[in-house]
Design an enzyme around this catalytic site. Structure first.
Site, PDB file in Angstrom:
ATOM      1  N   GLU A   1     -20.509  48.129  -4.442  1.00  0.00           N
ATOM      2  CA  GLU A   1     -19.514  47.793  -5.314  1.00  0.00           C
ATOM      3  C   GLU A   1     -18.253  48.618  -5.416  1.00  0.00           C
ATOM      4  OE1 GLU A   1     -18.076  49.534  -8.446  1.00  0.00           O
ATOM      5  OE2 GLU A   1     -19.984  50.773  -8.433  1.00  0.00           O
TER       6      GLU A   1
ATOM      7  N   PHE B   1     -21.590  41.972  -3.650  1.00  0.00           N
ATOM      8  CA  PHE B   1     -21.688  43.518  -3.846  1.00  0.00           C
ATOM      9  C   PHE B   1     -22.784  43.976  -4.543  1.00  0.00           C
ATOM     10  CE2 PHE B   1     -17.173  42.305  -2.975  1.00  0.00           C
ATOM     11  CZ  PHE B   1     -16.663  43.264  -2.297  1.00  0.00           C
ATOM     12  N   CYS B   2     -23.326  45.009  -4.315  1.00  0.00           N
ATOM     13  CA  CYS B   2     -24.435  45.860  -5.495  1.00  0.00           C
ATOM     14  C   CYS B   2     -23.925  47.254  -5.297  1.00  0.00           C
ATOM     15  CB  CYS B   2     -25.809  45.185  -4.707  1.00  0.00           C
ATOM     16  SG  CYS B   2     -26.410  46.103  -2.897  1.00  0.00           S
ATOM     17  N   SER B   3     -25.034  47.689  -5.694  1.00  0.00           N
ATOM     18  CA  SER B   3     -25.038  49.392  -5.865  1.00  0.00           C
ATOM     19  C   SER B   3     -24.515  49.914  -4.921  1.00  0.00           C
ATOM     20  CB  SER B   3     -26.024  50.042  -6.395  1.00  0.00           C
ATOM     21  OG  SER B   3     -26.491  49.436  -7.868  1.00  0.00           O
TER      22      SER B   3
END
Length: 101
Positions: free
Chosen positions: A39, A7-9
Site C-alpha cells: 500500500e 494492495f496490501c501491507s
C-alpha cells in the site's frame, strides 16, 4: 487492456491471489493485467490503473487511500474477507470487473 491493482501491507499476500485471478481471467477469455503492490506504493502505481482492490487487513486505511484514488478517478474497494481468505481468484476478479462497469 484493463488493469487491476491489488494492495496490501507488503504486497505479498495479494501476490498469490493475483496468480489465481489471472488463471480465472484466462479461463474466461478475459484480457486483463493484474498486479500486487504494497500500500505504501499506491501513489506511484495509480497511473493507468482501472480499479484498485485492497486487502481486508488494511481496510482501516480505506479513507486515506480513497482520497488518492479519487484524485486519479480510480474506483477502490476492499476485497471481500471470505474471498480473500479462501484466495478465490474467480470471485475477486468478478468483484473487480463489476466495479469497472
Amino acid at each position: 487492456m484493463k488493469r487491476i491493482a491489488l494492495f496490501c501491507s507488503a504486497g505479498m499476500s495479494t501476490s498469490l491471489l493475483v496468480t489465481k485471478m489471472k488463471k480465472a481471467a484466462k479461463a474466461k477469455g478475459i484480457e486483463v493485467s493484474i498486479d500486487a503492490f504494497p500500500e505504501a506504493a499506491m501513489e506511484k502505481e495509480l497511473d493507468e490503473v482501472d480499479v484498485v482492490l485492497i486487502g481486508p487487513q488494511i481496510k482501516y486505511l480505506l479513507n486515506k487511500l480513497k482520497k488518492l484514488c479519487d484524485e486519479k478517478g480510480v474506483p477502490i474497494a476492499v476485497i471481500n474477507t471470505m474471498d480473500y481468505g479462501m484466495m478465490d481468484g474467480d470471485k475477486v476478479l468478478e468483484q473487480a470487473l463489476k466495479i469497472m462497469e
